[in-house]
Design a protein around this motif. Structure first.
Motif, PDB file in Angstrom:
ATOM      1  N   SER A  69     -10.246   7.968   8.968  1.00  0.00           N
ATOM      2  CA  SER A  69     -11.340   7.001   8.996  1.00  0.00           C
ATOM      3  C   SER A  69     -10.863   5.607   8.574  1.00  0.00           C
ATOM      4  O   SER A  69     -11.200   4.613   9.212  1.00  0.00           O
ATOM      5  CB  SER A  69     -12.472   7.478   8.086  1.00  0.00           C
ATOM      6  N   LEU A  70     -10.077   5.560   7.499  1.00  0.00           N
ATOM      7  CA  LEU A  70      -9.572   4.266   7.029  1.00  0.00           C
ATOM      8  C   LEU A  70      -8.584   3.664   8.025  1.00  0.00           C
ATOM      9  O   LEU A  70      -8.581   2.454   8.241  1.00  0.00           O
ATOM     10  CB  LEU A  70      -8.928   4.413   5.652  1.00  0.00           C
ATOM     11  N   LEU A  71      -7.766   4.510   8.632  1.00  0.00           N
ATOM     12  CA  LEU A  71      -6.834   4.004   9.644  1.00  0.00           C
ATOM     13  C   LEU A  71      -7.588   3.501  10.875  1.00  0.00           C
ATOM     14  O   LEU A  71      -7.207   2.487  11.474  1.00  0.00           O
ATOM     15  CB  LEU A  71      -5.827   5.088  10.030  1.00  0.00           C
ATOM     16  N   ASP A  73     -10.396   2.125  10.802  1.00  0.00           N
ATOM     17  CA  ASP A  73     -10.926   0.825  10.377  1.00  0.00           C
ATOM     18  C   ASP A  73      -9.815  -0.206  10.165  1.00  0.00           C
ATOM     19  O   ASP A  73     -10.075  -1.294   9.657  1.00  0.00           O
ATOM     20  CB  ASP A  73     -11.733   0.968   9.077  1.00  0.00           C
ATOM     21  N   ARG A  74      -8.590   0.184  10.515  1.00  0.00           N
ATOM     22  CA  ARG A  74      -7.416  -0.685  10.425  1.00  0.00           C
ATOM     23  C   ARG A  74      -7.116  -1.175   9.009  1.00  0.00           C
ATOM     24  O   ARG A  74      -6.696  -2.308   8.796  1.00  0.00           O
ATOM     25  CB  ARG A  74      -7.524  -1.863  11.381  1.00  0.00           C
ATOM     26  N   LYS A  75      -7.356  -0.292   8.048  1.00  0.00           N
ATOM     27  CA  LYS A  75      -7.023  -0.633   6.666  1.00  0.00           C
ATOM     28  C   LYS A  75      -5.502  -0.555   6.499  1.00  0.00           C
ATOM     29  O   LYS A  75      -4.852   0.347   7.020  1.00  0.00           O
ATOM     30  CB  LYS A  75      -7.686   0.336   5.679  1.00  0.00           C
ATOM     31  N   PRO A  76      -4.920  -1.515   5.778  1.00  0.00           N
ATOM     32  CA  PRO A  76      -3.464  -1.516   5.600  1.00  0.00           C
ATOM     33  C   PRO A  76      -2.995  -0.415   4.639  1.00  0.00           C
ATOM     34  O   PRO A  76      -3.780   0.145   3.867  1.00  0.00           O
ATOM     35  CB  PRO A  76      -3.179  -2.896   5.017  1.00  0.00           C
ATOM     36  N   ASN A  78      -1.225  -0.452   1.869  1.00  0.00           N
ATOM     37  CA  ASN A  78      -1.468  -0.666   0.436  1.00  0.00           C
ATOM     38  C   ASN A  78      -2.923  -0.399   0.066  1.00  0.00           C
ATOM     39  O   ASN A  78      -3.211   0.057  -1.037  1.00  0.00           O
ATOM     40  CB  ASN A  78      -1.055  -2.069   0.009  1.00  0.00           C
ATOM     41  N   TYR A  79      -3.839  -0.676   0.976  1.00  0.00           N
ATOM     42  CA  TYR A  79      -5.248  -0.383   0.733  1.00  0.00           C
ATOM     43  C   TYR A  79      -5.444   1.131   0.590  1.00  0.00           C
ATOM     44  O   TYR A  79      -6.166   1.581  -0.300  1.00  0.00           O
ATOM     45  CB  TYR A  79      -6.109  -0.931   1.873  1.00  0.00           C
ATOM     46  N   LEU A  80      -4.802   1.905   1.471  1.00  0.00           N
ATOM     47  CA  LEU A  80      -4.910   3.362   1.397  1.00  0.00           C
ATOM     48  C   LEU A  80      -4.404   3.877   0.051  1.00  0.00           C
ATOM     49  O   LEU A  80      -5.041   4.731  -0.572  1.00  0.00           O
ATOM     50  CB  LEU A  80      -4.126   4.028   2.532  1.00  0.00           C
ATOM     51  N   LYS A  82      -4.259   2.333  -2.832  1.00  0.00           N
ATOM     52  CA  LYS A  82      -5.213   1.995  -3.901  1.00  0.00           C
ATOM     53  C   LYS A  82      -6.500   2.803  -3.765  1.00  0.00           C
ATOM     54  O   LYS A  82      -7.054   3.259  -4.756  1.00  0.00           O
ATOM     55  CB  LYS A  82      -5.518   0.501  -3.881  1.00  0.00           C
ATOM     56  N   TYR A  83      -6.976   2.973  -2.552  1.00  0.00           N
ATOM     57  CA  TYR A  83      -8.216   3.712  -2.305  1.00  0.00           C
ATOM     58  C   TYR A  83      -8.113   5.139  -2.847  1.00  0.00           C
ATOM     59  O   TYR A  83      -9.041   5.645  -3.483  1.00  0.00           O
ATOM     60  CB  TYR A  83      -8.525   3.714  -0.808  1.00  0.00           C
TER      61      TYR A  83
END
Length: 119
Positions: A69-71, A73-76, A78-80, A82-83
């Motif tokens: 889901s995060l990918l 949404d094109r989350k980088p 480093n965001y993953l 931390k998330y």
């Protein structure tokens, strides 16, 4: 009882706790491992158990659907990290195991395992 070093980073603490929970879930025995950690004297069977516990820790900390889901949404990267509260190394291994090694059948089995833990 699960012990961890509270001097370590928070991400290391998270992984260690989930790794030990992985042992409890996968290797239901009463063995303790402090001497192995100090001497790094793992048998071949112990090495397999350690890899299994590491994989379970990754599954518990960052499930595949949430990662996807995060990918999407094109989350980088480093965001993953931390998330999910895990280290860069743990996230790299998790992504590699999730998307490189797994067949559709393995993904379904992984999701069943994680769901079964919480039932």
């Amino acid at each position: 009882m699960i012990c961890y070093n509270n001097e370590c980073t928070e991400t290391r603490q998270h992984f260690t706790i989930m790794h030990e929970i992985g042992h409890c879930l996968l290797h239901k025995n009463e063995q303790t491992y402090p001497s192995l950690m100090q001497e790094n004297d793992y048998t071949e069977e112990d090495q397999i158990f350690e890899k299994e516990a590491n994989n379970m820790a990754g599954m518990l900390l960052a499930n595949k659907k949430a990662i996807q889901s995060l990918l999407n949404d094109r989350k980088p990267f480093n965001y993953l990290c931390k998330y999910f509260g895990i280290s860069n190394q743990a996230m790299r291994i998790r992504l590699f195991n999730s998307f490189y090694f797994q067949t559709a059948k393995q993904v379904i089995e992984e999701e069943k395992q994680v769901k079964n833990i919480f039932i």
